[in-house]
Scaffold this active site. Structure first.
Site, PDB file in Angstrom:
ATOM      1  N   ALA A  12       9.590 -24.400 -90.509  1.00 39.48           N
ATOM      2  CA  ALA A  12       8.530 -23.087 -90.818  1.00 39.48           C
ATOM      3  C   ALA A  12       9.238 -21.949 -90.815  1.00 39.48           C
ATOM      4  O   ALA A  12       8.698 -20.961 -90.318  1.00 39.48           O
ATOM      5  CB  ALA A  12       7.430 -23.270 -89.935  1.00 39.48           C
ATOM      6  N   GLY A  16      10.569 -21.862 -95.855  1.00 36.25           N
ATOM      7  CA  GLY A  16       9.546 -22.987 -95.445  1.00 36.25           C
ATOM      8  C   GLY A  16       7.991 -22.140 -95.961  1.00 36.25           C
ATOM      9  O   GLY A  16       7.213 -22.612 -96.690  1.00 36.25           O
ATOM     10  N   ASN A 105      21.389 -24.743 -97.632  1.00 36.35           N
ATOM     11  CA  ASN A 105      22.403 -23.584 -97.626  1.00 36.35           C
ATOM     12  C   ASN A 105      23.689 -24.666 -97.625  1.00 36.35           C
ATOM     13  O   ASN A 105      23.716 -25.398 -96.993  1.00 36.35           O
ATOM     14  CB  ASN A 105      22.531 -22.586 -97.092  1.00 36.35           C
ATOM     15  N   ALA A 130      13.703 -14.313 -98.566  1.00 30.45           N
ATOM     16  CA  ALA A 130      12.389 -14.019 -97.576  1.00 30.45           C
ATOM     17  C   ALA A 130      12.754 -13.779 -96.180  1.00 30.45           C
ATOM     18  O   ALA A 130      13.858 -14.392 -95.972  1.00 30.45           O
ATOM     19  CB  ALA A 130      11.314 -14.998 -97.848  1.00 30.45           C
ATOM     20  N   LYS A 186      25.759 -21.311-105.094  1.00 35.27           N
ATOM     21  CA  LYS A 186      24.858 -20.538-104.329  1.00 35.27           C
ATOM     22  C   LYS A 186      25.906 -20.345-102.950  1.00 35.27           C
ATOM     23  O   LYS A 186      25.696 -19.425-102.142  1.00 35.27           O
ATOM     24  CB  LYS A 186      23.677 -21.492-103.762  1.00 35.27           C
ATOM     25  N   ASN A 194      26.236 -13.427 -96.535  1.00 32.54           N
ATOM     26  CA  ASN A 194      25.760 -13.648 -95.195  1.00 32.54           C
ATOM     27  C   ASN A 194      26.467 -13.188 -93.986  1.00 32.54           C
ATOM     28  O   ASN A 194      25.958 -12.512 -93.032  1.00 32.54           O
ATOM     29  CB  ASN A 194      25.222 -15.184 -94.975  1.00 32.54           C
ATOM     30  N   ASN A 204      20.924  -6.774 -97.274  1.00 34.19           N
ATOM     31  CA  ASN A 204      21.746  -7.262 -98.580  1.00 34.19           C
ATOM     32  C   ASN A 204      22.169  -6.119 -99.336  1.00 34.19           C
ATOM     33  O   ASN A 204      23.216  -5.947 -99.587  1.00 34.19           O
ATOM     34  CB  ASN A 204      21.118  -8.315 -99.209  1.00 34.19           C
ATOM     35  N   SER A 256      19.533 -14.709 -94.368  1.00 36.29           N
ATOM     36  CA  SER A 256      19.164 -15.646 -93.331  1.00 36.29           C
ATOM     37  C   SER A 256      19.968 -15.719 -92.201  1.00 36.29           C
ATOM     38  O   SER A 256      19.645 -15.927 -90.936  1.00 36.29           O
ATOM     39  CB  SER A 256      19.147 -17.231 -94.111  1.00 36.29           C
ATOM     40  N   GLU A 268      24.683 -20.631 -89.696  1.00 35.89           N
ATOM     41  CA  GLU A 268      24.944 -21.719 -90.676  1.00 35.89           C
ATOM     42  C   GLU A 268      26.295 -21.405 -90.986  1.00 35.89           C
ATOM     43  O   GLU A 268      26.878 -21.829 -92.107  1.00 35.89           O
ATOM     44  CB  GLU A 268      24.135 -21.863 -92.035  1.00 35.89           C
TER      45      GLU A 268
HETATM   46  O1  KPL Z   1      20.265 -17.253 -99.421  1.00 35.20           O
HETATM   47  C1  KPL Z   1      20.271 -16.193 -99.292  1.00 35.20           C
HETATM   48  C2  KPL Z   1      20.063 -15.994 -97.591  1.00 35.20           C
HETATM   49  O2  KPL Z   1      19.663 -15.124 -96.905  1.00 35.20           O
HETATM   50  O3  KPL Z   1      20.494 -17.075 -96.896  1.00 35.20           O
HETATM   51  C3  KPL Z   1      20.337 -14.832-100.098  1.00 35.20           C
HETATM   52  C4  KPL Z   1      20.175 -15.462-101.424  1.00 35.20           C
HETATM   53  C5  KPL Z   1      21.729 -14.410 -99.618  1.00 35.20           C
HETATM   54  C6  KPL Z   1      19.309 -14.132 -99.909  1.00 35.20           C
HETATM   55  O4  KPL Z   1      19.285 -13.297 -98.737  1.00 35.20           O
END
Ligand code: KPL
Length: 299
Positions: A12, A16, A105, A130, A186, A194, A204, A256, A268
């Protein structure tokens, strides 16, 4: 097409919650977190409109007692390092053939899932952006695209079904028969964005400013040549355009990894930078920019 399937979303966090807030309008959905939550989700749409969405938010153990609520698909929205443990726990509560849709990711967990899970494992690569706000909020900070496929192209109908439901919920989604390439693309985006935004604690879009712009370009140069040597087909518009377009589209987002650092969670780093450093090692090449990023990024 099943008129209203049941999907579970495991995890969540930001993605999510974002997928749950939209999918709950079109199918039967349970968002599974570590703690039960009674309150509705506060969903801030791209339009800045905020709405309360009644998402069934629960825990795995609570769902376990409701034998009639079994999913036709489980979307995995956990952090990549937490995914195997989450899936082991999930296995006790769903049929072994239940399809999984991995949103993780990086590119390390997907092959492991495909190996250990008896049912189909779909992978999604998404550039939706998000971030979470408090215990119940999610802000949709950038419109992206989601591609769905599986590593061996063994489940095209299932992947297309998934795309159907994602599109119905308002996402731009496509079936991709070359999802491995897409996952590498990606990964390149995540590696260029990141670690830098997490280190400098910026959104960003601030990567467009000096001195960050040239740092991003240096990372992209290194990633592009490493991945091409690995056989990854470069994006049609080139590596720089791929990354900079996402930076523009997600300018307002807290990536993220920044969210992880701010929340004191593990990052990550290994899932995102690890496969690139492994490629450099395989190719017996020095990757100074990526090495520095790795060392400057908390694990
Ligand atoms: O995947 C993303 C993340 O935040 O991990 C991006 C696409 C970079 C968007 O912030």
């Amino acid at each position: 097409m099943d008129s209203s399937p049941t999907w579970w979303i495991l995890g969540a966090g930001a993605l999510g919650r974002l997928f749950a807030a939209r999918l709950t309008t079109t199918l039967s959905l349970h968002l599974i977190g570590r703690h039960p939550a009674g309150a509705p989700l506060h969903y801030h749409a791209l339009s800045s409109e905020c709405s309360s969405v009644d998402v069934a938010r629960t825990t795995l153990s609570a769902l376990a007692s409701k034998a009639h609520v079994r999913p036709s698909l489980v979307m995995l929205a956990t952090k990549s390092y937490a995914t195997l443990t989450a899936v082991e726990e999930l296995a006790a509560h769903v049929a072994p053939q239940t399809p999984l849709l991995s949103l993780q990711n990086g590119f390390s967990i997907q092959p492991r899932l495909a190996e250990l899970w008896a049912g189909p494992v779909l992978c999604a690569s998404t550039t939706e952006a998000a971030y979470v706000e408090g215990d119940t909020g999610v802000v949709h900070a950038g419109k992206g695209t989601t591609w769905v496929g599986d590593l061996d192209n063994a489940w095209p109908t299932l992947a297309r079904d998934c795309v159907y439901w994602l599109e119905k919920a308002g996402f731009s989604a496509y079936h991709d028969t070359a999802i491995v390439q897409r996952l590498w693309h990606k990964l390149a985006i995540n590696a260029a964005i990141n670690p830098l935004v997490a280190r400098y604690r910026i959104r960003n879009g601030q990567l467009r400013d000096r001195p960050f712009r040239r740092m991003v370009d240096a990372v992209i140069d290194e990633i592009g040549s490493l991945l091409e040597e690995e056989g990854v087909v470069p994006p049609q518009a080139g590596w720089h355009t791929l990354v900079w377009e996402v930076i523009v589209a997600t300018a307002n987002n807290r990536a993220s990894m920044l969210q992880d650092v701010l929340a004191g969670r593990s990052t990550e780093r290994d899932a995102i930078l690890g496969p690139l450093l492994a490629a450099a090692k395989r190719q017996r090449r020095y990757a100074p920019t990526l090495e520095t990023l790795y060392h400057d990024t908390p694990s």
